[in-house]
Design a protein around this motif. Structure first.
Motif, PDB file in Angstrom:
ATOM      1  N   UNK A   1      32.126  29.709  56.282  1.00 45.92           N
ATOM      2  CA  UNK A   1      32.721  30.862  55.628  1.00 45.92           C
ATOM      3  C   UNK A   1      32.742  30.741  54.119  1.00 45.92           C
ATOM      4  N   UNK A   2      33.487  31.652  53.495  1.00 44.63           N
ATOM      5  CA  UNK A   2      33.644  31.692  52.050  1.00 44.63           C
ATOM      6  C   UNK A   2      34.465  30.495  51.554  1.00 44.63           C
ATOM      7  N   UNK A   3      34.345  30.161  50.268  1.00 43.44           N
ATOM      8  CA  UNK A   3      35.128  29.040  49.738  1.00 43.44           C
ATOM      9  C   UNK A   3      36.642  29.246  49.824  1.00 43.44           C
ATOM     10  N   UNK A   4      37.092  30.500  49.788  1.00 40.28           N
ATOM     11  CA  UNK A   4      38.522  30.808  49.873  1.00 40.28           C
ATOM     12  C   UNK A   4      38.716  32.005  50.793  1.00 40.28           C
ATOM     13  N   UNK A   5      39.849  32.080  51.502  1.00 40.32           N
ATOM     14  CA  UNK A   5      40.084  33.208  52.415  1.00 40.32           C
ATOM     15  C   UNK A   5      40.043  34.541  51.698  1.00 40.32           C
ATOM     16  N   UNK A   6      39.488  35.547  52.350  1.00 37.36           N
ATOM     17  CA  UNK A   6      39.436  36.911  51.845  1.00 37.36           C
ATOM     18  C   UNK A   6      39.468  37.823  53.061  1.00 37.36           C
ATOM     19  N   UNK A   7      40.579  38.490  53.283  1.00 39.59           N
ATOM     20  CA  UNK A   7      40.760  39.256  54.517  1.00 39.59           C
ATOM     21  C   UNK A   7      40.467  40.750  54.357  1.00 39.59           C
TER      22      UNK A   7
ATOM     23  N   UNK B   1      37.727  43.537  54.366  1.00 38.61           N
ATOM     24  CA  UNK B   1      36.352  43.655  54.859  1.00 38.61           C
ATOM     25  C   UNK B   1      35.350  43.797  53.725  1.00 38.61           C
ATOM     26  N   UNK B   2      35.559  44.773  52.849  1.00 39.08           N
ATOM     27  CA  UNK B   2      34.539  45.083  51.872  1.00 39.08           C
ATOM     28  C   UNK B   2      34.559  44.140  50.683  1.00 39.08           C
ATOM     29  N   UNK B   3      35.734  43.607  50.324  1.00 38.83           N
ATOM     30  CA  UNK B   3      35.757  42.567  49.288  1.00 38.83           C
ATOM     31  C   UNK B   3      35.044  41.316  49.792  1.00 38.83           C
ATOM     32  N   UNK B   4      35.260  40.985  51.064  1.00 40.89           N
ATOM     33  CA  UNK B   4      34.601  39.808  51.636  1.00 40.89           C
ATOM     34  C   UNK B   4      33.100  40.040  51.777  1.00 40.89           C
ATOM     35  N   UNK B   5      32.695  41.252  52.220  1.00 41.34           N
ATOM     36  CA  UNK B   5      31.268  41.562  52.302  1.00 41.34           C
ATOM     37  C   UNK B   5      30.609  41.447  50.939  1.00 41.34           C
ATOM     38  N   UNK B   6      31.283  41.997  49.919  1.00 48.86           N
ATOM     39  CA  UNK B   6      30.746  41.931  48.570  1.00 48.86           C
ATOM     40  C   UNK B   6      30.573  40.481  48.133  1.00 48.86           C
ATOM     41  N   UNK B   7      31.587  39.660  48.400  1.00 45.03           N
ATOM     42  CA  UNK B   7      31.541  38.264  47.977  1.00 45.03           C
ATOM     43  C   UNK B   7      30.459  37.489  48.717  1.00 45.03           C
ATOM     44  N   UNK B   8      30.360  37.700  50.013  1.00 45.88           N
ATOM     45  CA  UNK B   8      29.422  36.915  50.809  1.00 45.88           C
ATOM     46  C   UNK B   8      27.978  37.357  50.574  1.00 45.88           C
ATOM     47  N   UNK B   9      27.771  38.626  50.214  1.00 47.30           N
ATOM     48  CA  UNK B   9      26.419  39.129  49.977  1.00 47.30           C
ATOM     49  C   UNK B   9      25.976  38.939  48.527  1.00 47.30           C
ATOM     50  N   UNK B  10      26.927  38.906  47.609  1.00 46.32           N
ATOM     51  CA  UNK B  10      26.596  38.584  46.224  1.00 46.32           C
ATOM     52  C   UNK B  10      26.332  37.080  46.097  1.00 46.32           C
ATOM     53  N   UNK B  11      27.195  36.263  46.704  1.00 45.09           N
ATOM     54  CA  UNK B  11      27.023  34.807  46.782  1.00 45.09           C
ATOM     55  C   UNK B  11      26.877  34.153  45.414  1.00 45.09           C
ATOM     56  N   UNK B  12      27.599  34.678  44.444  1.00 44.34           N
ATOM     57  CA  UNK B  12      27.574  34.113  43.092  1.00 44.34           C
ATOM     58  C   UNK B  12      28.960  34.283  42.492  1.00 44.34           C
ATOM     59  N   UNK B  13      29.958  33.507  42.976  1.00 44.64           N
ATOM     60  CA  UNK B  13      31.353  33.704  42.550  1.00 44.64           C
ATOM     61  C   UNK B  13      31.521  33.599  41.042  1.00 44.64           C
ATOM     62  N   UNK B  14      32.273  34.536  40.496  1.00 44.55           N
ATOM     63  CA  UNK B  14      32.564  34.528  39.072  1.00 44.55           C
ATOM     64  C   UNK B  14      31.557  35.255  38.209  1.00 44.55           C
ATOM     65  N   UNK B  15      30.400  35.572  38.747  1.00 47.21           N
ATOM     66  CA  UNK B  15      29.383  36.263  37.963  1.00 47.21           C
ATOM     67  C   UNK B  15      29.691  37.752  37.893  1.00 47.21           C
TER      68      UNK B  15
ATOM     69  N   UNK C   1      25.595  36.396  60.905  1.00 45.23           N
ATOM     70  CA  UNK C   1      26.930  35.953  60.502  1.00 45.23           C
ATOM     71  C   UNK C   1      27.757  37.153  60.081  1.00 45.23           C
ATOM     72  N   UNK C   2      29.050  36.895  59.845  1.00 43.56           N
ATOM     73  CA  UNK C   2      30.007  37.956  59.589  1.00 43.56           C
ATOM     74  C   UNK C   2      30.771  37.668  58.305  1.00 43.56           C
ATOM     75  N   UNK C   3      31.524  38.665  57.815  1.00 45.67           N
ATOM     76  CA  UNK C   3      32.210  38.483  56.532  1.00 45.67           C
ATOM     77  C   UNK C   3      33.372  37.506  56.611  1.00 45.67           C
ATOM     78  N   UNK C   4      34.037  37.426  57.732  1.00 47.73           N
ATOM     79  CA  UNK C   4      35.047  36.404  57.995  1.00 47.73           C
ATOM     80  C   UNK C   4      35.324  36.412  59.490  1.00 47.73           C
TER      81      UNK C   4
ATOM     82  N   UNK D   1      47.720  31.318  62.357  1.00 46.00           N
ATOM     83  CA  UNK D   1      46.797  30.191  62.228  1.00 46.00           C
ATOM     84  C   UNK D   1      45.355  30.672  62.121  1.00 46.00           C
ATOM     85  N   UNK D   2      44.602  29.998  61.260  1.00 48.89           N
ATOM     86  CA  UNK D   2      43.206  30.326  61.011  1.00 48.89           C
ATOM     87  C   UNK D   2      42.295  29.194  61.466  1.00 48.89           C
TER      88      UNK D   2
END
Length: 428
Positions: free
Chosen positions: A134-140, A142-156, A338-341, A386-387
């Motif tokens: 999954x992502x480096x940090x939890x993000x619950x 849907x669309x913020x997580x999709x954006x993060x996982x598909x961009x795959x460049x945190x902070x940019x 795979x899925x966004x979370x 629990x996660x």
């Protein structure tokens, strides 16, 4: 097997999250078009975000990556069950998958029984699962997580998806190298300066009005209008002209949906179109496709009823039919799903599961060291909140795919990321 009474319900559950209800195709398309130049070709869309991306003639692709997004946050604990952990059964007294029904067990994990169509891929060493990804940090969201996982460049702050960066690593710059099969909307993963194409089906790649009654008049007019135009939109239109022409061999291939026993579902129809594209062998190197309806806050169900049973069966049958349909092109295709979370460990009162964190990734096809499970799953807790802890960054898995199968630079596709060794892929 003990028969579980079905809870009272009068209709199929609607999507539970407001995010899905608020999203419209028009809104997505408008957002994409505002960020770059978009050429609409019949029901297809070609996006070129900068004028520097020039079109080139399509060539053959040595390897093809198919990225299947399980939209809505699939429950990895149902698809690949950690049956050796007693907390799994304590947390899910009604919806847990019985150990006796699981497939391909190894002492720790087993596959959901509705994934049976994938067993031939598993036993032949062409299917693997990586858990607790999954992502480096939890993000619950849907669309913020999709954006993060598909961009795959945190902070940019740069709007460019990881697949668009990957397309930029493939020689040439034809829009055919990156293709989204799904209604003409380019996902975040494909958006960026390198031109890509999106269409709802193979036959939609054409210019509206360019048919047997027009005798080429509309196409000649479009060439007159755009051939001499400069700028991003002119570049996109010239890419569109080349791509439609290059796509003719694909359109000539047969749709084997019935012959190959694809499910009559959105995913089955989409993967049958992807198979046509790959068999056409016109240079497509990356294809994206979606399977929706994984947001199961209610009615996950059991092995006798429910949304999980339906979705898992559709997923397995569609992928199995796809690999059969590829024919002689099968040896160059790798599919990653795979899925966004993921979902929470514990079931809720509605026979469902709420938004969680860690999840499973499925890999099938060329280069996959299959027939086994990868990743490290920490012992589960059965509390309400629990996660599944993420122990493998999803980019580590994808890094192995893009470097071993497409020869891409990991640093270019995933800037600033240092992957760990997962070991799920073999070198070319």
């Amino acid at each position: 097997m003990t028969t579980t009474p079905l809870p009272a319900r009068t209709a199929e559950a609607a999507p539970c999250c407001d995010e899905f209800a608020r999203l419209s195709r028009r809104g997505l398309l408008t957002g994409g078009a505002a960020l770059g130049a978009t050429a609409v070709v019949g029901s297809a869309v070609i996006t070129a975000a900068t004028a520097s991306a020039a079109s080139a003639a399509a060539g053959k692709a040595d390897s093809v990556l198919v990225v299947l997004s399980l939209r809505g946050a699939a429950d990895g604990l149902s698809l690949v069950v950690p049956y050796s952990d007693p907390a799994y059964y304590r947390a899910r007294p009604r919806i847990a998958i019985p150990k006796s029904t699981l497939l391909a067990t190894d002492g720790t994990f087993g596959l959901h029984p509705e994934l049976r169509p994938l067993l031939p891929l598993w036993t032949s060493g062409e299917l693997a699962a990586v858990h607790a990804t999954g992502l480096p940090a939890p993000n619950r969201s849907h669309f913020a997580a999709m954006e993060a996982i598909e961009d795959a460049d945190p902070g940019s702050e740069r709007r460019q998806g990881w697949l668009n960066r990957l397309v930029g690593q493939i020689p040439g710059s034809s829009p055919l190298q990156g293709f989204n099969l799904g209604g003409g909307v380019v996902p975040t993963s494909l958006f960026g300066p390198n031109p890509v194409m999106a269409a709802g089906d193979v036959d939609g790649v054409r210019f509206a009005g360019d048919d047997e009654w027009d005798e080429g008049g509309r196409l000649r007019s479009l060439h007159t209008l755009w051939d001499g135009q400069r700028g991003a939109l002119g570049t996109a239109m010239r890419s569109a002209f080349d791509s439609v022409s290059d796509f003719e061999p694909v359109k000539a291939t047969a749709d084997n949906r019935t012959a190959r026993s694809y499910p009559n579902s959105e995913l089955g129809r989409a993967l049958s179109q992807v198979a046509r594209i790959v068999r056409g062998d016109v240079g497509v190197g990356v294809v994206t496709v979606d399977q929706g309806a994984w947001d199961m806050h209610t009615d996950v169900g059991t092995l006798e009823w429910g949304a999980m049973r339906r979705n898992a069966a559709d997923l397995a049958a569609s992928i199995a039919a796809f690999f059969t349909d590829l024919g002689s092109q099968r040896s160059k295709v790798t599919l990653v799903a795979f899925s966004e979370f993921g979902r929470r460990v514990a079931e809720n009162d509605s026979w469902g599961l709420d938004h969680g964190y860690g999840n499973v990734m499925l890999l099938a096809g060329a280069g996959v060291k299959g027939g086994r499970y990868y990743g490290t799953m920490r012992p589960l807790e059965d509390g309400l909140d629990s996660d599944v802890a993420v122990t493998t960054d999803y980019r580590s898995v994808l890094s192995e795919v893009v470097t071993t199968r497409l020869g891409a630079s990991r640093a270019s596709v995933f800037p600033g990321f240092q992957p760990e060794d997962v070991g799920v892929m073999s070198s070319l």
